[in-house]
Enzyme design. Structure first.
Site, PDB file in Angstrom:
ATOM      1  N   GLU A  75       5.953  46.203  42.498  1.00 55.39           N
ATOM      2  CA  GLU A  75       7.330  46.428  42.954  1.00 55.39           C
ATOM      3  C   GLU A  75       7.469  46.230  44.466  1.00 55.39           C
ATOM      4  OE1 GLU A  75       8.341  49.972  39.770  1.00 55.39           O
ATOM      5  OE2 GLU A  75       7.153  50.413  41.533  1.00 55.39           O
ATOM      6  N   LYS A  88       8.260  48.573  50.979  1.00 50.84           N
ATOM      7  CA  LYS A  88       6.916  48.912  50.494  1.00 50.84           C
ATOM      8  C   LYS A  88       6.553  47.980  49.348  1.00 50.84           C
ATOM      9  CE  LYS A  88       5.862  52.821  47.912  1.00 50.84           C
ATOM     10  NZ  LYS A  88       5.416  54.205  47.695  1.00 50.84           N
ATOM     11  N   ASP A 180      -5.591  67.899  32.003  1.00 50.79           N
ATOM     12  CA  ASP A 180      -5.633  66.435  31.950  1.00 50.79           C
ATOM     13  C   ASP A 180      -6.391  66.066  30.686  1.00 50.79           C
ATOM     14  OD1 ASP A 180      -6.566  63.610  32.507  1.00 50.79           O
ATOM     15  OD2 ASP A 180      -5.628  63.989  34.437  1.00 50.79           O
ATOM     16  N   GLY A 244       5.613  61.226  36.885  1.00 47.93           N
ATOM     17  CA  GLY A 244       4.813  60.159  36.253  1.00 47.93           C
ATOM     18  C   GLY A 244       5.631  59.115  35.502  1.00 47.93           C
ATOM     19  N   ASP A 246       8.039  56.523  35.668  1.00 50.41           N
ATOM     20  CA  ASP A 246       8.661  55.846  36.803  1.00 50.41           C
ATOM     21  C   ASP A 246       8.841  54.347  36.607  1.00 50.41           C
ATOM     22  OD1 ASP A 246       6.021  55.171  36.924  1.00 50.41           O
ATOM     23  OD2 ASP A 246       5.667  55.840  38.965  1.00 50.41           O
ATOM     24  N   LYS A 250       8.116  53.930  30.336  1.00 51.53           N
ATOM     25  CA  LYS A 250       7.076  54.881  30.800  1.00 51.53           C
ATOM     26  C   LYS A 250       7.751  56.210  31.129  1.00 51.53           C
ATOM     27  CE  LYS A 250       3.401  55.003  34.361  1.00 51.53           C
ATOM     28  NZ  LYS A 250       3.873  55.326  35.719  1.00 51.53           N
TER      29      LYS A 250
END
Ligand code: NAD
Length: 360
Positions: A75, A88, A180, A244, A246, A250
């Site tokens: 991106e 960025k 996790d 998360g 994004d 997703k």
């Protein structure tokens, strides 16, 4: 040397300095942040991001430009306030650990609008983790209940330590419930938080991790519509900091959570495409962060309300973070000079730069 010559040399030096592109490397950024202190840097970024979101109308904003593949996304995130332009470059490749690369890697540029000269080039992999944590904590200050003490961290990868430090520093959270799917990531996080003097509880499942907490941060990486959190797992009044999910396809939250929550976003046109709310109808109500920070809209409106910060990361946060790091690096002498733009005595004679190459 005559005084005229001294003045001419001084003018030449000023011109060369004005032409120079300064560079903050990954090593330079790490050295700088370690020297100044991670918590202090995050606080500095919170102030900068808060200040810039409060002048929202001054920015020329657009949703980021994304190039998708089966493996991930690359991106470009541009923004300008009319004086300074920034962008960025960032990727998101959830399986990058197989190549021994981070999921998220980034660098960025600040340029002067007046001339287009790129003045600052910076690593942004590390800085992105700080600015994301800073934005999360800033948002949570307005969206979570007062006096929060505990947070669940679901997804214990690269972003997780920064989130913990930011929420400890800015909201006083001192107990972290960790989960996790990769236990080694949880162990790594637990060791780091222990070293920072923070209390951790290692959990075997998401429901166990979120059962009693005041805040939940989801920072998982999987290019799928995951339901990491479902509504039955949540207790009333919890604030969810969902970072998360994004990009298109997703997400982390079951849509039922969003349906009954008060949902905040950074920049609505981008979040409709990339955020948790991509799962919701186009007219699903959301509030932008700048509205809350300026007092134009309320944050949380009831103690039992479930609030969601549907964060995808917006260019303004990188702009603020780069400006903060630029100032800090200048003050601490941590910048290198980059030969990015040819320095031409006659700007119309670009060809002469080839002679430079011959000499080299
Ligand atoms: P990472 O790959 O280092 O860590 C992700 C962790 O999530 C891994 O340890 C993985 O095992 C774990 N995980 C995956 N699925 C899970 C599940 N269902 N339950 C529990 N854990 C699970 O990635 P990272 O750099 O920490 O980034 C995390 C996420 O945040 C990524 O999706 C990234 O794109 C996103 N991100 C968002 C922003 C933002 O501004 N919103 C900024 C940076 C990163």
């Amino acid at each position: 040397m005559g005084s005229t010559m001294v003045v001419l040399l001084a003018i030449q030096q000023v011109r060369e300095d004005a032409m120079r592109t300064l560079f903050l490397s990954a090593q330079g950024a790490a050295t700088l942040i370690s020297r100044v202190g991670l918590a202090r840097c995050i606080r500095g970024m919170v102030n900068e991001i808060d200040h810039d979101f409060k002048r929202w109308e001054q920015f020329d904003k657009s949703a980021r430009l994304a190039s998708h593949s089966a493996q991930g996304v690359i991106e470009i995130m541009p923004i300008s306030d009319g004086q300074t332009y920034g962008f960025k470059y960032v990727n998101g490749h959830p399986n990058n650990h197989r190549h021994e690369l981070p999921t998220v890697m980034a660098f960025g540029v600040l340029a002067r609008v007046e001339t287009g000269l790129p003045e600052f080039v910076s690593e942004l992999t590390l800085v992105t983790a700080l600015r994301t944590a800073a934005t999360s904590a800033l948002a949570a200050q307005h969206m979570a209940n007062p006096a929060v003490r505990s947070m669940a961290l679901i997804g214990n990868g690269a972003q997780s330590e920064f989130q913990a430090v930011a929420f400890h520093e800015l909201l006083g959270i001192d107990t972290f419930y960790l989960y996790d799917t990769d236990f080694s990531a949880t162990e790594k996080l637990a060791i780091h938080l222990y070293e920072l003097g923070l209390k951790t509880i290692l959990c075997k499942s998401v429901p166990e991790a979120v059962r009693e907490v005041d805040v939940i941060t989801t920072a998982t990486a999987a290019k799928t519509h995951a339901s990491v959190l479902t509504k039955n797992m949540l207790r009333p009044g919890v604030h969810i900091n969902a970072i998360g999910g994004d990009c298109p396809g997703k997400t982390e939250l079951h849509p039922d959570i969003l349906r009954d929550a008060r949902v905040f976003v950074e920049y609505e046109p981008q979040t409709r495409i990339e955020g948790e709310i991509q799962q919701m109808p186009k007219d699903f109500p959301v509030t932008e962060l700048w509205e809350v920070l300026t007092g134009f809209a309320l944050g949380r409106t009831a103690p039992d309300q479930i609030t969601v910060f549907d964060s995808v990361g917006f260019a303004l946060e990188d702009f603020s973070a780069m400006r903060y790091m630029h100032r800090l690096a200048l003050a601490q002498g941590e910048l290198e000079s980059l030969s990015l733009i040819p320095e031409l005595p006659d700007p119309k004679n670009l060809y002469s730069w080839l002679k430079h190459g011959e000499v080299a």
